[in-house]
Design an enzyme around this catalytic site. Structure first.
Site, PDB file in Angstrom:
ATOM      1  N   ASP A 291      45.248  45.408  47.386  1.00  0.00           N
ATOM      2  CA  ASP A 291      45.390  44.105  48.027  1.00  0.00           C
ATOM      3  C   ASP A 291      45.971  43.058  47.074  1.00  0.00           C
ATOM      4  OD1 ASP A 291      45.152  42.144  50.010  1.00  0.00           O
ATOM      5  OD2 ASP A 291      43.166  41.563  49.290  1.00  0.00           O
TER       6      ASP A 291
ATOM      7  N   GLU B 150      37.414  50.368  42.808  1.00  0.00           N
ATOM      8  CA  GLU B 150      37.192  50.748  44.198  1.00  0.00           C
ATOM      9  C   GLU B 150      37.787  52.110  44.552  1.00  0.00           C
ATOM     10  OE1 GLU B 150      38.232  47.568  46.852  1.00  0.00           O
ATOM     11  OE2 GLU B 150      36.622  46.293  46.124  1.00  0.00           O
TER      12      GLU B 150
ATOM     13  N   TYR C 187      30.973  42.210  49.514  1.00  0.00           N
ATOM     14  CA  TYR C 187      31.440  41.079  50.318  1.00  0.00           C
ATOM     15  C   TYR C 187      30.517  40.816  51.513  1.00  0.00           C
ATOM     16  CZ  TYR C 187      35.595  40.923  47.467  1.00  0.00           C
ATOM     17  OH  TYR C 187      36.448  40.795  46.404  1.00  0.00           O
TER      18      TYR C 187
ATOM     19  N   GLU D 205      33.040  41.680  41.889  1.00  0.00           N
ATOM     20  CA  GLU D 205      33.733  40.965  42.964  1.00  0.00           C
ATOM     21  C   GLU D 205      32.704  40.508  43.988  1.00  0.00           C
ATOM     22  OE1 GLU D 205      37.122  42.681  44.916  1.00  0.00           O
ATOM     23  OE2 GLU D 205      37.898  43.598  43.081  1.00  0.00           O
TER      24      GLU D 205
END
Length: 606
Positions: free
Chosen positions: A167, A419, A475, A513
Site C-alpha cells: 500500500d 505483514e 487497525y 502500526e
C-alpha cells in the site's frame, strides 16, 4: 559475502568521492525499442531530470506518471586523470527496482533490488582525463520473485501496469545519490563493531576487512577531538575510559579513524562516527545501555511532494524537527531501508531506528492493507514454485541492509518482513533462513522481528517464536469495526491481547502500526470516520489498551505523514493516516500525541 564495499562515500587523503547528482538526460522506452536503437550508446533525448528523484511526479502526462518498463538515464562525466592507478567505481545509492549500467556503450554492471547501494567497477573501462558517457537502464516492473512483491499486467492498449501487493506508490528511478569513487588498490573494505560497557568504561570490539595486505591502526577521538583510544591490527579492542554513551535523544558520537599502511607509506584511510551503546532484550524489556526504554514514534515513508521517494534532504530535516517537537524517540524504516543520510541524522539526534528490509507484499493481495487488516485468509505465499528465487532475493537484501547499516548506533533492531503470510507451515523454513542470516551477519546480534498483520494472530501465526520482540500492526477502530462500532473494536482488541498474554511469551511487544485515515479538511461533531475528531477517538481507545498491558513496550503510529499510494476506491489520493499532512503540517492528532508522548518517561512501564 558481498563482493563490493558498503562503506559510506567519503573524501580522505587516499579516497575521492565525487557527486554525480544533478540533471541527467532522461527517456522512457514506451515502444520497447531501446535494444534495437542501441540506447546503451546514447539515448538521444533533450529531456533533463533531477537525480536523485523519482521520475513520476514531474510530468503532467498520466502515461508518464504510470509508466511501467525501462527508464533510461544518461550523463557525461570526466573521470579525472588523478584516479588512474586506483580502483574506480560508480556507486548508486539505489535504482528501483533493477538496473543495467553502461559506460561508453559497454555494459559494466547490473543490480536487482531497489533500496540499497551497489557499486560498478569501471577501473578497466574508464577513459581517464576524458569525458565518459554513463547510461543506465532502470526497470520498475514488480514480480513475485523480488521484494517488494507484486505483479505486472498488460493493458488493452499494450501498456504495462504494476499491481503492487503493498500500500504505497511504486515510485522508481535513480532515487538516491550517484557517486564516482576512487579507492586505493589496497584498501579498507569493511568494518564490524560491537560494544561492552563496564561501569564507567567501555570496550569497542572491532574487525577490519581489507582488500590486499597492510598494517592497520585505529584512533578513537571524542567530540572535543581528544584521543579516547588507540589500537593496532585487523581485529582487537579499543578500551575507552569514562566513556560517553550514546543515549536515546541524547546522542554522543566518537570519530573512529582507520589507517592502512605499508611501512611508512599510507595506503588508505577512512573515518566514521560511532556511538557507544548496547542493545538487549531481557524478558519483557528492551534495554539500551542496560536501561529499559519505551518506544514512541512512527512508521514512516520516504515520500514527499514532486520528488516522490527520491531522497529529499530538506524534507528529512523537517521530519526530524517534527519528531522532536512531538516527543517521539523512534521510527521504523517502513517498508525498506532509507537513504544513508537519514541514519546518520538519527545517529546525531539520538533516535532509535527499527531498520526494515523491503520484504513487503509477501501476502498475495492487491488490497493487502484491507485483507490483512480484517484477518481475511490468504493463499499460502511460500509454497509457490518461485519461492526459492524470492528467498534468494530476500537474503541478498538482508545481507546488503545489515552490511550497510550495522555500525549505526541509531539502529537497534532489524525488521525482516512486513505483514507476510505466516499461517502456513511453508512459511516456517523460509522465515528460519531469513532470521538465521540476520543473526549471523550482525556483529552486535541486535534483536530481530517482523511486523504481523491480523492474520498472524496468537493462535494462527507459526513464526512469531522467531522474533526477539513481537511487532503488531493492528487497525481496530478502522479496518476492524470502525465508526459507531468502535466500542466493539475495543473489546475485540482486548480479547486478542488477552490471548497474547496467555501465551506467556516473556517478550516485549511493540505496535508498529495503528491508526485511522483522516482528511485534514474534515471536522465533524459528532465524529464520523475520516474526520479529525474520529482519528483522535481511535487513538485514545488504542492507547487505553496499550496502557493496560505491561509487556507493551512501544507504539509507532501509522503514519508520520500522508503518503502517495496506487489510486483506488479505498484511497483519496493516497494514504491519509498521517499525523502530519504530506506537506508536514500537523493534524489534530499531532497535539494529542504530543501531550501523551511528552508525559511518558523513557522507562515507561519498566
Amino acid at each position: 559475502m558481498l563482493s563490493y564495499s558498503m562503506l559510506y562515500p567519503v573524501n580522505s587523503d587516499r579516497r575521492t568521492s565525487l557527486s554525480l547528482d544533478g540533471l541527467w538526460r532522461f527517456r522512457l522506452d514506451f515502444e520497447q525499442v531501446s535494444g534495437k536503437e542501441n540506447w546503451k550508446c546514447g539515448i538521444k533525448s533533450d529531456d533533463l531530470i533531477p537525480v536523485p528523484a523519482s521520475f513520476q511526479d514531474f510530468y503532467t502526462d498520466k502515461k508518464i506518471r504510470e509508466f511501467t518498463g525501462d527508464a533510461w538515464y544518461e550523463k557525461d562525466v570526466t573521470v579525472p586523470s588523478s584516479m588512474k592507478g586506483s580502483d574506480v567505481f560508480l556507486r548508486f545509492g539505489a535504482a528501483t527496482h533493477r538496473a543495467e549500467v553502461y559506460l561508453n556503450g559497454e555494459k559494466v554492471g547490473e543490480n536487482e533490488g531497489g533500496f540499497l547501494p551497489f557499486l560498478v567497477d569501471i577501473t578497466e573501462h574508464a577513459r581517464y582525463g576524458e569525458q565518459n558517457k554513463i547510461t543506465v537502464r532502470v526497470n520498475n516492473e514488480l514480480t513475485e520473485t523480488n521484494i517488494p512483491c507484486g505483479r505486472t499486467i498488460t493493458l488493452s492498449d499494450g501498456r504495462k501496469m504494476t499491481k503492487p501487493y503493498f500500500d504505497f506508490y511504486n515510485y522508481s528511478g535513480l532515487q538516491r545519490s550517484v557517486y564516482l569513487l576512487s579507492v586505493p588498490k589496497r584498501s579498507i573494505f569493511d568494518v564490524d563493531l560491537s560494544y561492552e560497557i563496564n561501569g564507567r568504561d567501555a570496550v569497542v570490539r572491532y574487525s577490519i576487512k581489507t582488500k590486499g595486505e597492510g598494517d592497520i591502526s585505529l584512533t578513537l577521538k571524542d567530540e572535543e577531538g581528544n584521543i579516547a583510544g588507540l589500537a593496532n591490527g585487523k581485529e582487537g579492542c579499543l578500551s575507552v575510559k569514562d566513556a560517553h554513551l550514546w543515549q536515546v535523544r541524547s546522542a554522543y558520537l566518537y570519530t573512529l579513524s582507520i589507517e592502512m599502511r605499508d611501512g611508512d607509506s599510507l595506503l588508505d584511510d577512512y573515518s566514521m562516527e560511532i556511538g557507544i551503546r548496547t542493545v538487549e532484550i531481557k524478558g519483557e524489556n528492551i534495554l539500551i545501555n542496560g536501561s529499559p526504554v519505551y518506544l514512541k514514534g512512527f512508521g514512516k515513508h520516504e515520500d514527499s511532494d514532486i520528488v516522490g521517494r527520491g531522497f529529499n534532504i530538506g524534507a528529512m530535516k523537517r521530519d526530524f524537527e517534527l519528531m522532536k517537537w512531538i516527543g517521539a524517540n523512534s521510527f521504523r524504516t517502513s517498508h525498506y531501508p532509507y537513504d544513508e543520510t537519514i541514519y546518520r541524522m538519527a545517529d546525531r539526534e539520538g533516535f532509535m531506528v527499527i531498520d526494515e528490509v523491503p520484504a513487503v507484499g509477501l501476502f498475495e493481495s492487491l488490497v493487502n492493507f484491507l485483507d490483512a487488516g480484517t484477518g481475511k485468509g490468504a493463499k499460502s505465499f511460500f509454497s509457490k514454485p518461485t519461492t526459492p528465487v524470492l528467498l534468494k532475493s530476500h537474503l541478498k537484501a538482508v545481507e546488503e541492509m545489515i552490511t550497510r547499516d550495522k555500525n549505526h548506533p541509531s539502529v537497534i533492531a532489524w525488521s525482516l518482513l512486513n505483514e507476510p503470510e505466516s499461517t502456513d507451515p511453508n512459511s516456517v523454513p523460509y522465515f528460519e533462513k531469513v532470521f538465521s542470516l540476520a543473526h549471523d551477519l550482525d556483529p552486535e546480534k541486535r534483536p530481530r522481528t517482523f511486523a504481523m498483520e491480523s492474520n498472524s494472530s496468537p493462535s494462527r501465526c507459526r513464526c512469531h517464536h522467531l522474533s526477539d520482540f513481537i511487532s503488531l500492526n493492528r487497525y481496530y477502530g478502522w479496518y476492524i469495526l470502525g465508526g459507531n462500532e468502535i466500542v466493539d473494536a475495543e473489546k475485540k482488541f482486548i480479547s486478542e491481547m488477552e490471548e497474547w498474554k496467555n501465551l506467556n511469551l516473556n517478550k516485549p511487544f511493540i505496535f508498529t502500526e495503528y491508526g485511522a485515515d483522516t482528511l485534514s479538511s474534515e471536522h465533524k461533531i459528532p465524529s464520523v470516520m475520516w474526520s479529525q475528531e474520529y482519528q483522535d477517538e481511535v487513538l485514545q481507545m488504542l492507547h487505553r489498551v496499550f496502557d493496560s498491558y505491561g509487556f507493551v513496550k512501544g507504539e509507532q503510529i501509522w503514519n508520520f505523514a500522508d503518503f502517495q499510494t496506487t489510486e483506488g476506491l479505498m484511497r483519496v489520493n493516497g494514504n491519509k493516516k498521517g499525523v502530519f499532512t504530506r506537506q508536514r503540517q500537523p493534524k489534530d492528532s499531532a497535539f494529542l500525541l504530543k501531550k501523551r508522548w511528552e508525559s511518558l518517561p523513557l522507562n515507561y512501564k519498566a
